[in-house]
Design an enzyme around this catalytic site. Structure first.
Site, mmCIF file in Angstrom:
data_model
loop_
_atom_site.group_PDB
_atom_site.id
_atom_site.type_symbol
_atom_site.label_atom_id
_atom_site.label_comp_id
_atom_site.label_asym_id
_atom_site.label_seq_id
_atom_site.Cartn_x
_atom_site.Cartn_y
_atom_site.Cartn_z
ATOM 1 N N LYS A 133 52.604 90.116 29.057
ATOM 2 C CA LYS A 133 52.663 88.997 27.269
ATOM 3 C C LYS A 133 51.123 89.314 27.466
ATOM 4 O O LYS A 133 50.384 88.495 26.692
ATOM 5 C CB LYS A 133 53.819 87.988 27.676
ATOM 6 C CG LYS A 133 53.606 86.758 26.487
ATOM 7 C CD LYS A 133 54.283 86.506 26.254
ATOM 8 C CE LYS A 133 54.449 84.710 27.656
ATOM 9 N NZ LYS A 133 55.161 84.082 27.349
ATOM 10 N N ASP A 151 57.202 86.390 23.429
ATOM 11 C CA ASP A 151 57.719 85.561 24.189
ATOM 12 C C ASP A 151 59.029 85.208 23.771
ATOM 13 O O ASP A 151 59.688 85.684 22.851
ATOM 14 C CB ASP A 151 56.677 84.141 24.253
ATOM 15 C CG ASP A 151 56.532 83.515 22.500
ATOM 16 O OD1 ASP A 151 57.570 84.504 21.491
ATOM 17 O OD2 ASP A 151 56.016 82.313 22.212
#
Length: 224
Positions: A133, A151
């Site tokens: 991420k 997220d």
């Protein structure tokens, strides 16, 4: 006999035309969405994203403003030392581990990349404290690549709006890569994050003021 694993049925993904309309609306409402982490260059962006794990952007910004004012390069950060970095970020969750990772990634950047932030996923993910991420965020914001950093907000919206239904973040990320029209790819994850943070909230989605209200058929939709 062991009980069989419960099968999870994902909602059906939307048709391309519907997904296009969702992002067209996001773009019309906010043509140039921005991330909410403060940074001054690719290095400080990288550090800020590393620090943001299990922490709010507001909390990270409060800690990093004075830190980045004196340490905006790997060499300057390394010169501060782990203890001083820890003192600056002590209001952030997991600050001890994060301070250790920041110093370690500075050492790696200097030793292997001439003090510059690398522009490939493989290189970024090799750095201490950097996962998929974080790499996606840096590649997108610092280097202009079309990536989808998933997220909790992006995961929720991708499933609620049936843009890229998935049981885990990797499924959603790969689904977004296929589903998001290329012309919207650069800003897609920002639109989804902001929508999830301020409108389509986890517990009390504000459906009345949602620009996607008429398209949404989520079980979480609040009619009144």
């Amino acid at each position: 006999m062991a009980a069989s694993a419960k099968r999870i049925t994902l909602p059906r993904a939307r048709k391309p035309a519907e997904i296009y309309e969702i992002f067209r609306r996001f773009q019309a409402a906010n043509p140039e969405p921005k991330g909410e982490l403060d940074y001054v260059n690719a290095f400080t962006l990288l550090v800020a994203v590393v620090l943001s794990a299990q922490a709010t952007d507001v909390g990270v910004n409060k800690a990093t403003r004075p830190l980045f004012a004196i340490a905006d390069t790997p060499a300057k950060m390394l010169a501060l030392g782990e203890e001083t970095v820890r003192d600056y970020i002590k209001t952030i969750g997991l600050f001890r581990t994060k301070a250790k990772n920041v110093i370690a990634l500075c050492e790696r950047l200097i030793a292997e990349y001439g003090g510059e932030v690398p522009a490939t996923r493989e290189a970024l993910e090799s750095l201490p404290g950097v996962g998929r991420k974080t790499a996606n965020v840096v590649l997108n914001i610092a280097f202009g690549e079309i990536t989808h950093a998933v997220d909790t907000h992006v995961f929720r919206i991708a499933n609620r709006l049936r843009i890229a239904p998935g049981q885990n973040v990797l499924q959603v990320e790969l689904g977004l890569e296929k589903a998001v029209p290329p012309e919207f790819g650069r800003h897609a994850h920002h639109w989804l994050i902001l929508h999830g943070r301020y409108t389509c909230k986890a517990q009390r989605p504000e459906c009345v003021r949602c620009i996607q209200n008429d398209l949404c058929d989520s079980a979480d939709k609040r009619i009144a």
